[in-house]
Design a protein around this motif. Structure first.
Motif, PDB file in Angstrom:
ATOM      1  N   ASP A  65      31.268  39.245  45.567  1.00 55.86           N
ATOM      2  CA  ASP A  65      32.009  38.251  44.781  1.00 55.86           C
ATOM      3  C   ASP A  65      32.050  36.963  45.602  1.00 55.86           C
ATOM      4  O   ASP A  65      32.826  36.836  46.544  1.00 55.86           O
ATOM      5  N   TYR A  66      31.149  36.008  45.249  1.00 59.35           N
ATOM      6  CA  TYR A  66      30.978  34.803  46.046  1.00 59.35           C
ATOM      7  C   TYR A  66      32.006  33.744  45.655  1.00 59.35           C
ATOM      8  O   TYR A  66      32.272  33.517  44.475  1.00 59.35           O
ATOM      9  N   CYS A  67      32.572  33.076  46.671  1.00 60.70           N
ATOM     10  CA  CYS A  67      33.644  32.142  46.369  1.00 60.70           C
ATOM     11  C   CYS A  67      33.710  31.022  47.399  1.00 60.70           C
ATOM     12  O   CYS A  67      32.949  30.982  48.370  1.00 60.70           O
ATOM     13  N   ASP A  68      34.672  30.141  47.161  1.00 59.14           N
ATOM     14  CA  ASP A  68      34.924  28.981  48.002  1.00 59.14           C
ATOM     15  C   ASP A  68      35.705  29.417  49.245  1.00 59.14           C
ATOM     16  O   ASP A  68      36.724  30.092  49.122  1.00 59.14           O
ATOM     17  N   PRO A  69      35.258  29.042  50.439  1.00 60.48           N
ATOM     18  CA  PRO A  69      36.019  29.421  51.639  1.00 60.48           C
ATOM     19  C   PRO A  69      37.434  28.855  51.645  1.00 60.48           C
ATOM     20  O   PRO A  69      38.312  29.386  52.328  1.00 60.48           O
ATOM     21  N   ALA A  70      37.665  27.791  50.863  1.00 59.01           N
ATOM     22  CA  ALA A  70      39.008  27.220  50.810  1.00 59.01           C
ATOM     23  C   ALA A  70      40.004  28.205  50.217  1.00 59.01           C
ATOM     24  O   ALA A  70      41.213  28.051  50.372  1.00 59.01           O
ATOM     25  N   GLY A 130      49.380  32.151  42.757  1.00 64.57           N
ATOM     26  CA  GLY A 130      50.226  33.277  42.365  1.00 64.57           C
ATOM     27  C   GLY A 130      50.404  34.237  43.523  1.00 64.57           C
ATOM     28  O   GLY A 130      50.273  35.449  43.378  1.00 64.57           O
ATOM     29  N   SER A 131      50.654  33.703  44.719  1.00 69.25           N
ATOM     30  CA  SER A 131      50.590  34.504  45.939  1.00 69.25           C
ATOM     31  C   SER A 131      51.665  35.591  45.994  1.00 69.25           C
ATOM     32  O   SER A 131      52.733  35.467  45.426  1.00 69.25           O
ATOM     33  N   LYS A 132      51.312  36.654  46.685  1.00 71.59           N
ATOM     34  CA  LYS A 132      52.249  37.758  46.958  1.00 71.59           C
ATOM     35  C   LYS A 132      52.442  37.849  48.471  1.00 71.59           C
ATOM     36  O   LYS A 132      51.471  37.995  49.202  1.00 71.59           O
ATOM     37  N   MET A 133      53.654  37.761  48.908  1.00 71.16           N
ATOM     38  CA  MET A 133      53.980  37.950  50.323  1.00 71.16           C
ATOM     39  C   MET A 133      53.150  37.025  51.226  1.00 71.16           C
ATOM     40  O   MET A 133      52.712  37.399  52.295  1.00 71.16           O
ATOM     41  N   GLY A 134      52.866  35.809  50.698  1.00 67.28           N
ATOM     42  CA  GLY A 134      52.157  34.835  51.514  1.00 67.28           C
ATOM     43  C   GLY A 134      50.677  35.069  51.661  1.00 67.28           C
ATOM     44  O   GLY A 134      50.012  34.387  52.428  1.00 67.28           O
ATOM     45  N   LEU A 135      50.107  36.036  50.942  1.00 66.89           N
ATOM     46  CA  LEU A 135      48.671  36.303  51.045  1.00 66.89           C
ATOM     47  C   LEU A 135      47.877  35.223  50.320  1.00 66.89           C
ATOM     48  O   LEU A 135      48.265  34.754  49.254  1.00 66.89           O
ATOM     49  N   SER A 136      46.732  34.877  50.900  1.00 66.26           N
ATOM     50  CA  SER A 136      45.852  33.915  50.216  1.00 66.26           C
ATOM     51  C   SER A 136      45.184  34.596  49.035  1.00 66.26           C
ATOM     52  O   SER A 136      45.224  35.825  48.888  1.00 66.26           O
ATOM     53  N   VAL A 137      44.546  33.784  48.180  1.00 66.20           N
ATOM     54  CA  VAL A 137      43.829  34.324  47.008  1.00 66.20           C
ATOM     55  C   VAL A 137      42.792  35.346  47.446  1.00 66.20           C
ATOM     56  O   VAL A 137      42.675  36.435  46.870  1.00 66.20           O
ATOM     57  N   ILE A 138      41.997  35.001  48.445  1.00 67.06           N
ATOM     58  CA  ILE A 138      40.935  35.900  48.894  1.00 67.06           C
ATOM     59  C   ILE A 138      41.526  37.211  49.417  1.00 67.06           C
ATOM     60  O   ILE A 138      41.020  38.308  49.122  1.00 67.06           O
ATOM     61  N   GLU A 139      42.595  37.111  50.173  1.00 65.63           N
ATOM     62  CA  GLU A 139      43.232  38.333  50.691  1.00 65.63           C
ATOM     63  C   GLU A 139      43.770  39.198  49.555  1.00 65.63           C
ATOM     64  O   GLU A 139      43.676  40.429  49.583  1.00 65.63           O
ATOM     65  N   GLN A 140      44.335  38.544  48.516  1.00 65.57           N
ATOM     66  CA  GLN A 140      44.854  39.294  47.369  1.00 65.57           C
ATOM     67  C   GLN A 140      43.727  40.027  46.639  1.00 65.57           C
ATOM     68  O   GLN A 140      43.855  41.204  46.307  1.00 65.57           O
ATOM     69  N   PHE A 141      42.616  39.321  46.404  1.00 61.75           N
ATOM     70  CA  PHE A 141      41.511  39.950  45.670  1.00 61.75           C
ATOM     71  C   PHE A 141      40.850  41.040  46.508  1.00 61.75           C
ATOM     72  O   PHE A 141      40.386  42.049  45.981  1.00 61.75           O
ATOM     73  N   LYS A 142      40.790  40.840  47.803  1.00 60.18           N
ATOM     74  CA  LYS A 142      40.249  41.897  48.666  1.00 60.18           C
ATOM     75  C   LYS A 142      41.115  43.141  48.568  1.00 60.18           C
ATOM     76  O   LYS A 142      40.613  44.273  48.533  1.00 60.18           O
ATOM     77  N   ALA A 143      42.426  42.942  48.492  1.00 60.22           N
ATOM     78  CA  ALA A 143      43.339  44.075  48.359  1.00 60.22           C
ATOM     79  C   ALA A 143      43.156  44.793  47.029  1.00 60.22           C
ATOM     80  O   ALA A 143      43.482  45.985  46.899  1.00 60.22           O
TER      81      ALA A 143
END
Length: 453
Positions: A340-345, A352-365
Motif C-alpha cells: 500500500d504505497y503512500c506519502d511519507p508525510a 482521526g488519530s487514536k492515542m496519538g498514532l499517525s495515519v500510517i501507524e494506524q493503517f499498519k495496525a
C-alpha cells in the motif's frame, strides 16, 4: 449567377474561396487551383460562413461540369450542425437563391441548381470514423472545426472521405477550423518534418496536400467593433491561447498538461477481472480529501507487461476506521494488496488519530503494508508518462476521478509563458499524488533499467 462578383469577403476568405477554372483539351471544365484548402482562423473570422460559401461554390462548379455535386460535411458532434452550420448554410442558400430542402432525420440537404440535383450529407466525426459513409459516391468533402478532433480521428476522417471521392474530376476537401492543439493535421503533409509558421506563411514541404490560409480576428473588417471584441477576448486568455484563438496560429495548447501521453481512446478500457499482483496507492488529506486507488501489475518473463488502474475511492474528512471499511470493500472485489504505497508525510499526519498514532501507524495496525519513500514529483511524472507512452497502462472506465485527473491535471503557466515544475494544486491533486507514489515506489528500478537498456 457570378457568385464571386457578389461576394463581400475578407482578404483571407478570398484566398480560401479563390478559383482558377479552365477548359481542358477535351472541353471539360477543370480547376487549376490547389485542390484542398484549410482556413485556420481565430474566433470571429467567419470560418463556418466561409465553408458554407465554399459548398455553394463547389455546387456551381459541378453544375458547370454538368454533373451532380455530392458533398460530405463533417463536424465533431451533431450539435455543432444544429447550433452553427445548419443556420449558416440555410442563410447562405437563401441569400443566393438556391432552392433546397433539408431532411432532418437523415441530415441530408437536397439542392436544385442549374437544373441539376445536388446533395450534401452531414456526418459527425464518430459516424464518418465508424464507416457510416458506405454507399456515398461523393465529389467534395468539407470539415468544420476539424482540429477539435484528435489527430488519429482527423486522419481517419480525411481518409474515409477521400475514399468516397470517386467518379468525378478534381475532387476537393476543405477545412475550416480554430487551431485547438499542437498536433494539427501534421499528417496532411507528406513529410516527417514539422510544419511551422514563418511570419504569415505556413512553411511546409512542397508536396503538402493542403494549402493553409491563416486568419486573424482583428482582420475581419465585417466584424462589429472588431478591436473591442479582440480586447475583451484578450483579457480572458493566456498568451498562448491568444496566439491560437485570436491570431490563428498553431501553438502548443496542451503543453501544460502533466500527463501528456494520456489518450482516453487507447488507455481507458472496461476491466472486470485482474490477473496481476494487486497494490494500492494513497494520498492522505490533511484537512480535506483522502484518495485510494487499486492497481494490478502484470509481468511476463520478468518484464513489466501491464499496469491496470482497477478501482478507487475518494473521501472527505473521514476517520481512519471509516476509510478502512472502504478499503476492505475493494479488497473483497479485487483481492488484498501486497503493498500500500503512500506519502511519507503520513507518518506525521494524524487523520482521526487514536492515542496519538499517525495515519500510517494506524493503517499498519489494521493490517495494511504501508510503504513509502521520499517522493520526487518530477521523477514520478516522468516514469508515469513513459509507461503511458509505451502503452503499458490501462485505466478502468469506473475510475472516473482518476480519468479526470489524467485529462485535467496541468502545470501552472508562468507570466513569462513558461510552465512551473510542479502541477497546479486543485481538485485532482490527491489522485495525482497517489499515482506518483505508485510510480516511484514500484517502477523506479524498472524505469532506470529501461533507460540503461
Amino acid at each position: 449567377m457570378n457568385l464571386e462578383a457578389k461576394l463581400k469577403v475578407t482578404s483571407y476568405q478570398k484566398k480560401f474561396l479563390s478559383t482558377d477554372y479552365y477548359i481542358d483539351k477535351d472541353g471539360i471544365l477543370r480547376d487549376r487551383t490547389k485542390a484542398n484548402k484549410a482556413l485556420i482562423g481565430g474566433f470571429g473570422t467567419g470560418k463556418t460562413y466561409s465553408l458554407c460559401i465554399k459548398i455553394i461554390q463547389r455546387i456551381q462548379f459541378r453544375t458547370k461540369q454538368k454533373i451532380s455535386h455530392v458533398g460530405i460535411c463533417t463536424a465533431p458532434v451533431h450539435s455543432h450542425f444544429v447550433d452553427v452550420l445548419i443556420p449558416q448554410l440555410d442563410d447562405v442558400l437563401n441569400r443566393y437563391k438556391f432552392k433546397f430542402k433539408f431532411n432532418k432525420v437523415d441530415k441530408i440537404y437536397y439542392i436544385n441548381h442549374g437544373g441539376i440535383k445536388h446533395k450534401l450529407h452531414l456526418k459527425s466525426s464518430e459516424q464518418a470514423k465508424a464507416g457510416k459513409l458506405v454507399g456515398i459516391n461523393a465529389t467534395d468533402g468539407y470539415h468544420d472545426e476539424f482540429d477539435v478532433n484528435k489527430n488519429e480521428v482527423q486522419k481517419k476522417l480525411w481518409e474515409s472521405v477521400e475514399a468516397r471521392l470517386r467518379d468525378c474530376i478534381d475532387p476537393t476537401q476543405s477545412i475550416a477550423t480554430t487551431p485547438e492543439k499542437v498536433g494539427y493535421c501534421e499528417w496532411l503533409c507528406n513529410s516527417s518534418k514539422s510544419v511551422t509558421w514563418q511570419g504569415d506563411k505556413l512553411a511546409t514541404e512542397q508536396d503538402s496536400i493542403v494549402e493553409y490560409i491563416r486568419a486573424e480576428t482583428k482582420n475581419n473588417v465585417f466584424l462589429a467593433d472588431a478591436s473591442g471584441y479582440v480586447e475583451r477576448l484578450r483579457s480572458l486568455y493566456t498568451p498562448k491561447q491568444v496566439e491560437a484563438y485570436l491570431k490563428g496560429y498553431f501553438v502548443n495548447l496542451i503543453g501544460n498538461r502533466v500527463w501528456e501521453y494520456f489518450n482516453e481512446e487507447t488507455h481507458v478500457k472496461e476491466i472486470s477481472k485482474s490477473y496481476g499482483t494487486i497494490v494500492s496507492f494513497w494520498d492522505f488529506g490533511w484537512n480535506d480529501f483522502t484518495y485510494c486507488g487499486f492497481a494490478s501489475i502484470s509481468a511476463n518473463n520478468g518484464q513489466l507487461s501491464k499496469v491496470q488502474i482497477l478501482d478507487e475511492f475518494r473521501v472527505n474528512k473521514m476517520t481512519t476506521e471509516m476509510i478502512h471499511e472502504k478499503y476492505k470493500e475493494l479488497c473483497v472485489k479485487w483481492g488484498k494488496p501486497i503493498a500500500d504505497y503512500c506519502d511519507p508525510a503520513g507518518n506525521q499526519h494524524h487523520l482521526g488519530s487514536k492515542m496519538g498514532l499517525s495515519v500510517i501507524e494506524q493503517f499498519k495496525a489494521m493490517g495494511l503494508n504501508m510503504k513509502f519513500q521520499s517522493s520526487n514529483i518530477i521523477e514520478g511524472i516522468v516514469i508515469g508518462n513513459n509507461l503511458l507512452h509505451k502503452q503499458l497502462i490501462e485505466i478502468n472506465t469506473i475510475c472516473k476521478h482518476f480519468i479526470k485527473m489524467m485529462i485535467n491535471s496541468s502545470y501552472e503557466e508562468l507570466k513569462n509563458g513558461t510552465k512551473s515544475e510542479k502541477p497546479v494544486h486543485g481538485e485532482y491533486e490527491s489522485a495525482e499524488a497517489g499515482f506518483r507514489y505508485l510510480m516511484i515506489n514500484e517502477f523506479r528500478a524498472f524505469y532506470r533499467t529501461m533507460l540503461r537498456g
